[in-house]
Design a protein around this motif. Structure first.
Motif, PDB file in Angstrom:
ATOM      1  N   LEU A   1      -7.789   2.226  -6.353  1.00 48.70           N
ATOM      2  CA  LEU A   1      -8.253   1.191  -5.426  1.00 48.70           C
ATOM      3  C   LEU A   1      -9.122   0.168  -6.157  1.00 48.70           C
ATOM      4  N   ASP A   2      -9.994   0.625  -7.030  1.00 47.51           N
ATOM      5  CA  ASP A   2     -10.833  -0.295  -7.802  1.00 47.51           C
ATOM      6  C   ASP A   2      -9.975  -1.180  -8.702  1.00 47.51           C
TER       7      ASP A   2
ATOM      8  N   LEU B   1      -5.177   7.103   0.269  1.00 50.39           N
ATOM      9  CA  LEU B   1      -4.668   5.921  -0.433  1.00 50.39           C
ATOM     10  C   LEU B   1      -4.354   4.791   0.538  1.00 50.39           C
ATOM     11  N   GLN B   2      -3.608   5.098   1.581  1.00 49.98           N
ATOM     12  CA  GLN B   2      -3.180   4.040   2.500  1.00 49.98           C
ATOM     13  C   GLN B   2      -4.350   3.476   3.302  1.00 49.98           C
ATOM     14  N   SER B   3      -5.247   4.326   3.764  1.00 48.78           N
ATOM     15  CA  SER B   3      -6.400   3.819   4.515  1.00 48.78           C
ATOM     16  C   SER B   3      -7.319   3.013   3.598  1.00 48.78           C
TER      17      SER B   3
ATOM     18  N   GLU C   1      -8.306  -0.863   4.213  1.00 46.51           N
ATOM     19  CA  GLU C   1      -9.723  -1.222   4.351  1.00 46.51           C
ATOM     20  C   GLU C   1     -10.113  -2.339   3.387  1.00 46.51           C
ATOM     21  N   ARG C   2      -9.447  -2.397   2.236  1.00 42.34           N
ATOM     22  CA  ARG C   2      -9.749  -3.439   1.252  1.00 42.34           C
ATOM     23  C   ARG C   2      -8.893  -4.681   1.437  1.00 42.34           C
ATOM     24  N   GLY C   3      -8.136  -4.726   2.520  1.00 40.64           N
ATOM     25  CA  GLY C   3      -7.400  -5.935   2.862  1.00 40.64           C
ATOM     26  C   GLY C   3      -6.045  -6.096   2.207  1.00 40.64           C
TER      27      GLY C   3
END
Length: 419
Positions: free
Chosen positions: A391-392, A314-316, A320-322
């Motif tokens: 994330l999406d 989750l955190q990475s 990665e998505r800013g």
């Protein structure tokens, strides 16, 4: 003379003023179904990131079996009375001894509730001649405990060792005048930001200043350290913590808490903790259940491993998505966005209704104006698929926040609040 309730009629408080728009949905929401990674909210399934069931024990079949058997054997009343009078049992002592050993302390004492226990422990540790120095971002239970103190207290800037040292210098001068001592209080993990307290650096200051160190490790217990003994173990300074506190409400998925320290300190506290001396003993069903949960913490390292697999994904993924997740060093995963309270309401409603994601929303006055904090609690029951869909969804709501969609949707709420 004014009616005592006049102030209530005039001012509902910084959060209460939103009640007519928020209650039942944004605050006091009703999650339904078994505690898990996916629950029901208003009849719809949602991925649930708001439950502090770090290790997934709340609905673990072994835990539920023991809880049910203990309930059948003892009911919900036994033992009756306060510990000092008629509420003490062999199993209470057994749990205390096992907790002390788990967090590498000489002794431990059970508390009925974490919040209540923290307030009472601070009250018992200090007298009017003593000085308290505590982190400005400390949990409300620490702040309320400090408020009971009739002596001096100072705050230091959050996790700022230089600020702490300046306040220790002030406290030392004052203690020399009053003849008192100094108590420093920090959290092991700050539950809103996810940062670990600077425990190692604070313990190092003991070489220069004479103080005792009290740590609230509610979010570190069970999640950090090689064995799960918490932030002190993680940072290699457990022996430098004079009084260690943890609650059962997080990793243990239950009710209750404990303090651990040298035996002489615990012996003193159990005779001076007003919240325990004058309150009914922790019920046996909870004691037996806590013994089972503690045994699982010790013997099932895969629980913590599964938790951290989800935390890392989750955190990475967010980074990665800013997304801005601050400086978290724990399972607590904050996501910071910019927007107003009405925009935050529109955003969270969109997340829940259209993307099936349920996470907690934090706004002013808990955090500065203009910021929205979406606080997520990963657990061992979450899946990598849960992470992917979340994330999406976060990508989508960030776009709508930035293009003004939520500002337009929240216009009616803003107008109503300005009347």
């Amino acid at each position: 003379m004014r009616d005592l309730f006049d102030k209530i009629y005039r001012d509902k408080g910084p959060l209460g003023k939103w009640a007519s728009h928020a209650e039942g949905y944004f605050v006091f929401p009703k999650l339904e179904g078994e505690i898990s990674n996916r629950m029901k909210f208003r009849g719809k399934e949602v991925v649930t990131w708001s439950i502090n069931d770090y290790l997934g024990l709340a609905n673990h079949p072994e835990v539920r079996k023991v809880d049910a058997e203990a309930g059948a054997a003892y009911g919900s009343a036994y033992p009756m009375g306060a510990r000092m009078m008629s509420g003490h049992t062999e199993l209470h002592e057994t749990l205390q001894n096992e907790l002390a050993a788990f967090v590498d302390k000489e002794a431990a004492y059970l508390l009925n509730f974490g919040y209540q226990g923290m307030v009472s422990t601070i009250d018992a540790l200090v007298s009017k001649d003593d000085i308290i120095v505590y982190d400005v971002d400390a949990h409300a239970c620490i702040i309320d405990g400090v408020r009971l103190h009739m002596g001096k207290r100072f705050t230091y800037k959050h996790n700022d060792v230089e600020s702490l040292e300046k306040n220790l210098e002030r406290a030392t001068k004052m203690a020399e005048q009053t003849g008192g001592g100094i108590l420093v209080i920090s959290e092991g993990v700050f539950g809103m930001r996810g940062e670990q307290g600077r425990l190692k650096e604070i313990v190092e200051l003991k070489k220069k200043y004479n103080f005792r160190f009290f740590v609230d490790d509610a979010h570190g217990f069970g999640t950090l350290g090689a064995t799960g003994a918490g932030a002190g173990e993680e940072q290699g300074v457990q022996d430098g913590i004079d009084v260690y506190f943890a609650t059962f409400a997080k990793s243990m998925a239950s009710t209750g808490a404990f303090i651990a320290a040298d035996k002489e300190i615990i012996d003193y506290l159990k005779y001076n903790l007003r919240s325990q001396m004058f309150a009914k003993s922790l019920q046996m069903q909870l004691v037996v259940g806590a013994l089972k949960r503690l045994d699982m913490l010790r013997t099932m390292p895969e629980l913590k491993q599964n938790l951290w697999k989800i935390v890392d994904a989750l955190q990475s993924g967010l980074k990665e998505r800013g997304f801005d997740i601050g400086t978290t060093q724990s399972c607590v995963t904050p996501v910071y966005l910019k927007g107003s309270i009405p925009e935050a309401m529109a955003l969270v409603k969109d997340l829940r209704e259209n993307y099936g994601i349920f996470c907690s929303i934090v706004v002013y006055p808990v955090i500065p104006k203009g910021l929205i904090l979406l606080r997520m609690i990963p657990t061992a029951t979450h899946t990598l698929e849960d992470v992917r869909v979340t994330l999406d969804a976060f990508d989508a709501i960030r776009t709508r926040l930035e293009n003004g969609t939520y500002k337009r949707l929240s216009a009616a709420v803003t107008a109503a609040m300005e009347k």
